[in-house]
Design a protein around this motif. Structure first.
Motif, short mmCIF file in Angstrom:
data_model
loop_
_atom_site.label_atom_id
_atom_site.label_comp_id
_atom_site.label_asym_id
_atom_site.label_seq_id
_atom_site.Cartn_x
_atom_site.Cartn_y
_atom_site.Cartn_z
N TYR A 233 0.80 -1.22 0.00
CA TYR A 233 0.00 0.00 0.00
C TYR A 233 0.84 1.28 0.00
CZ TYR A 233 -3.68 -3.32 1.15
OH TYR A 233 -4.55 -4.38 1.11
N LEU A 234 2.12 1.16 -0.28
CA LEU A 234 2.98 2.34 -0.23
C LEU A 234 2.57 3.40 -1.26
CD1 LEU A 234 6.47 0.62 0.19
CD2 LEU A 234 5.21 1.93 1.90
N ASN A 235 1.99 2.94 -2.37
CA ASN A 235 1.61 3.88 -3.43
C ASN A 235 0.11 3.89 -3.68
OD1 ASN A 235 4.38 4.61 -4.13
ND2 ASN A 235 4.55 2.50 -4.85
N GLY A 236 -0.67 3.64 -2.61
CA GLY A 236 -2.11 3.62 -2.75
C GLY A 236 -2.67 2.22 -2.65
N ILE A 237 -3.93 2.07 -3.06
CA ILE A 237 -4.63 0.79 -2.91
C ILE A 237 -4.70 0.07 -4.25
CG2 ILE A 237 -6.77 -0.32 -2.17
CD1 ILE A 237 -7.40 2.17 -0.54
N PRO A 238 -3.98 -1.06 -4.39
CA PRO A 238 -4.04 -1.82 -5.65
C PRO A 238 -5.43 -2.40 -5.89
CG PRO A 238 -2.19 -2.53 -4.26
CD PRO A 238 -3.07 -1.67 -3.41
N GLU A 239 -5.75 -2.62 -7.14
CA GLU A 239 -7.07 -3.14 -7.50
C GLU A 239 -7.30 -4.55 -6.95
OE1 GLU A 239 -9.70 -1.65 -8.88
OE2 GLU A 239 -8.52 0.18 -8.77
N ASP A 240 -6.23 -5.34 -6.84
CA ASP A 240 -6.40 -6.73 -6.38
C ASP A 240 -6.16 -6.88 -4.88
OD1 ASP A 240 -3.69 -6.25 -6.32
OD2 ASP A 240 -3.11 -8.16 -7.22
N ARG A 248 -13.86 -7.60 4.66
CA ARG A 248 -14.35 -8.07 5.97
C ARG A 248 -13.38 -7.72 7.07
NH1 ARG A 248 -14.97 -14.20 5.60
NH2 ARG A 248 -13.17 -13.91 4.23
N PHE A 249 -12.10 -7.90 6.82
CA PHE A 249 -11.10 -7.72 7.86
C PHE A 249 -10.29 -6.43 7.69
CE2 PHE A 249 -11.65 -12.32 7.17
CZ PHE A 249 -12.19 -12.65 8.40
N LEU A 250 -10.32 -5.86 6.50
CA LEU A 250 -9.57 -4.64 6.22
C LEU A 250 -10.43 -3.76 5.33
CD1 LEU A 250 -6.76 -3.39 6.77
CD2 LEU A 250 -6.00 -4.36 4.60
N LYS A 251 -10.72 -2.55 5.83
CA LYS A 251 -11.60 -1.64 5.11
C LYS A 251 -10.82 -0.44 4.59
CE LYS A 251 -15.69 -2.85 7.83
NZ LYS A 251 -15.04 -4.04 8.43
N GLN A 252 -11.37 0.21 3.58
CA GLN A 252 -10.69 1.35 2.99
C GLN A 252 -10.47 2.45 4.03
OE1 GLN A 252 -11.93 1.90 -0.94
NE2 GLN A 252 -10.96 3.90 -1.24
N SER A 253 -11.37 2.55 5.00
CA SER A 253 -11.24 3.56 6.05
C SER A 253 -10.04 3.29 6.95
CB SER A 253 -12.51 3.62 6.90
OG SER A 253 -12.79 2.35 7.48
N ASP A 254 -9.52 2.04 6.94
CA ASP A 254 -8.33 1.71 7.74
C ASP A 254 -7.07 2.34 7.16
OD1 ASP A 254 -9.76 0.07 9.51
OD2 ASP A 254 -9.60 -1.65 8.15
N GLU A 257 -4.83 8.82 5.19
CA GLU A 257 -3.58 9.45 4.75
C GLU A 257 -2.56 9.45 5.88
OE1 GLU A 257 -0.84 10.63 2.37
OE2 GLU A 257 -2.88 10.25 1.62
N GLU A 258 -3.03 9.61 7.11
CA GLU A 258 -2.13 9.56 8.26
C GLU A 258 -1.51 8.17 8.40
OE1 GLU A 258 -2.24 10.42 13.10
OE2 GLU A 258 -4.09 10.40 11.94
N LYS A 259 -2.32 7.11 8.20
CA LYS A 259 -1.80 5.75 8.29
C LYS A 259 -0.81 5.49 7.16
CE LYS A 259 -2.75 3.07 10.90
NZ LYS A 259 -3.80 2.07 11.03
N LEU A 260 -1.12 5.99 5.96
CA LEU A 260 -0.21 5.82 4.83
C LEU A 260 1.14 6.48 5.11
CD1 LEU A 260 -2.30 6.29 1.56
CD2 LEU A 260 -0.75 4.41 2.09
N GLU A 261 1.11 7.64 5.72
CA GLU A 261 2.36 8.34 6.05
C GLU A 261 3.16 7.53 7.06
OE1 GLU A 261 5.35 10.89 5.74
OE2 GLU A 261 3.52 10.94 4.52
N SER A 262 2.47 6.94 8.03
CA SER A 262 3.13 6.09 9.01
C SER A 262 3.78 4.88 8.33
CB SER A 262 2.11 5.63 10.06
OG SER A 262 2.71 4.74 10.97
N ILE A 263 3.05 4.26 7.41
CA ILE A 263 3.57 3.09 6.69
C ILE A 263 4.81 3.46 5.88
CG2 ILE A 263 3.05 1.44 4.83
CD1 ILE A 263 0.10 1.56 5.83
N ARG A 264 4.76 4.60 5.22
CA ARG A 264 5.92 5.03 4.41
C ARG A 264 7.13 5.32 5.28
NH1 ARG A 264 1.64 8.63 1.27
NH2 ARG A 264 1.09 7.18 -0.40
N THR A 265 6.91 5.93 6.44
CA THR A 265 8.03 6.21 7.35
C THR A 265 8.63 4.91 7.89
OG1 THR A 265 7.02 8.31 8.01
CG2 THR A 265 8.72 7.42 9.46
N LEU A 266 7.76 3.97 8.27
CA LEU A 266 8.24 2.67 8.74
C LEU A 266 9.02 1.95 7.65
CD1 LEU A 266 5.07 1.52 10.70
CD2 LEU A 266 7.31 1.99 11.71
N ASN A 267 8.58 2.10 6.41
CA ASN A 267 9.28 1.46 5.30
C ASN A 267 10.69 2.03 5.14
OD1 ASN A 267 9.17 -0.30 2.85
ND2 ASN A 267 9.51 1.65 1.81
#
Length: 333
Positions: A233-240, A248-254, A257-267
């Motif tokens: 998900y580093l560059n957004g949400i892939p179609e697949d 069911r277990f992971l929603k788009q609301s999860d 942008e704040e979470k994405l920034e956290s993921i990129r920093t952790l990366n």
């Protein structure tokens, strides 16, 4: 016929499970996803062979893993009995009951009737006389805890499981279960809980330290937060992605942008350590001795090969830990 890699134990770390005689591999293979009736049997075989060839001796199932319910046990049982049974005594196989499995009032939760019947069905699907660990999968708010724990004790005494565990129990529930099982002298050795950089409940409710102090192992599931802690998900949400195909277990609301920034920093932190984000996330869970093993899921064998590379690379500097906590919106204690 499958023949295991001779050097399979040389590069895996094995950790004592609580105060028991059992050691678990640092990484265990969970069959929650990708072992159902809609999966490729050859791919399932490839993943099981690859895991075992890399020292992963623990295979974790549950009665309703699929789809359809029971399919993961059936598929693993077929692989085990047709290809790998020569290595059965080198394997640690676990299953669980506690979520819905069949219609009516006796196919769910924590009654003795459900647990005993469910394990009998699981053993038939697996083609086994016993499992190494049998878990109660979740607390039951209506069945007395004593009944559930007595059922686990009886299952061990019947020879259908060697050890018992619990899953999704918080610290208070774990303490109550432990007291009952200790009086019964039941070999209760482990609690399976969700734990990741983004899910810290076992720290916040005190379970992680309580288990360590009382000789109970912890095995972590969802260590990659349903894929958020990967490069997917580093560059957004892939179609697949699972967000788009399941939900069911992971929603788009999860994925704010704040979470994405956290993921990129952790990366970026992971890259500076010479690891992928997934590898660092697994290493972080195992950085101390309080977590016995981490359950990895996989959709292909190459992911297992990448994950096992963390063995020998689970140490962190204080500076790295501080940066990780900051990226997660926390402070290092």
């Amino acid at each position: 016929m499958y023949q295991a890699e001779e050097k399979r134990y040389e590069n895996m770390q094995y950790n004592r499970c609580g105060a028991s005689g059992i050691k678990l591999p640092a990484l265990s293979l969970g069959l929650w996803h990708n072992f159902g009736s809609n999966g490729s049997y050859d791919n399932m075989k490839d993943m099981c062979f690859t895991a075992f060839d890399h020292g992963i001796t623990h295979f974790d199932l549950a009665n309703n893993y699929g789809p359809v319910y029971g399919a993961a046990e059936e598929n693993f049982g077929r692989i085990l009995n047709k290809e790998m049974f020569a290595y059965r005594d080198e394997m640690l196989i676990s299953t669980k009951a506690g979520y819905d499995m069949w219609p009516g009032p006796y196919g769910n939760w924590g009654s003795k009737k459900y647990l005993v019947a469910s394990l009998d069905q699981s053993l038939k699907r697996l083609g086994l006389d016993y499992v190494d660990i049998f878990y109660h999968h979740r607390p039951d708010p209506e069945t007395p805890l004593e009944e559930t724990m007595l059922a686990l004790d009886g299952i061990v005494k019947s020879g259908k499981a060697l050890y018992v565990g619990i899953s999704n129990y918080n610290k208070e529930q774990t303490e109550r279960a432990m007291k009952i099982l200790k009086e019964l002298k039941t070999p209760f050795i482990i609690n399976q809980r969700k734990y990741s950089l983004f899910e810290r409940n076992i720290e916040e409710d005190g379970l992680k330290s309580f288990a360590a102090d009382n000789g109970i192992g912890i095995i972590a599931f969802c260590p990659l937060a349903q894929g958020l802690l990967t490069d997917k998900y580093l560059n957004g949400i892939p179609e697949d992605s699972r967000i788009r195909t399941d939900g069911r277990f992971l929603k788009q609301s999860d994925l704010s942008e704040e979470k994405l920034e956290s993921i990129r920093t952790l990366n970026e932190i992971a890259s500076s350590r010479g690891q992928s984000l997934a590898q660092m996330s697994l290493s972080w869970i195992l950085k101390d001795q309080d977590v016995t093993s981490v359950l990895i899921g996989a959709s292909k064998a190459s992911q297992i090969k990448e994950n096992v590379k963390i063995v020998g690379h689970m140490d962190f500097t204080r500076e790295e830990l501080e940066l990780i906590e900051k990226a997660c919106g926390r402070e290092l204690k």
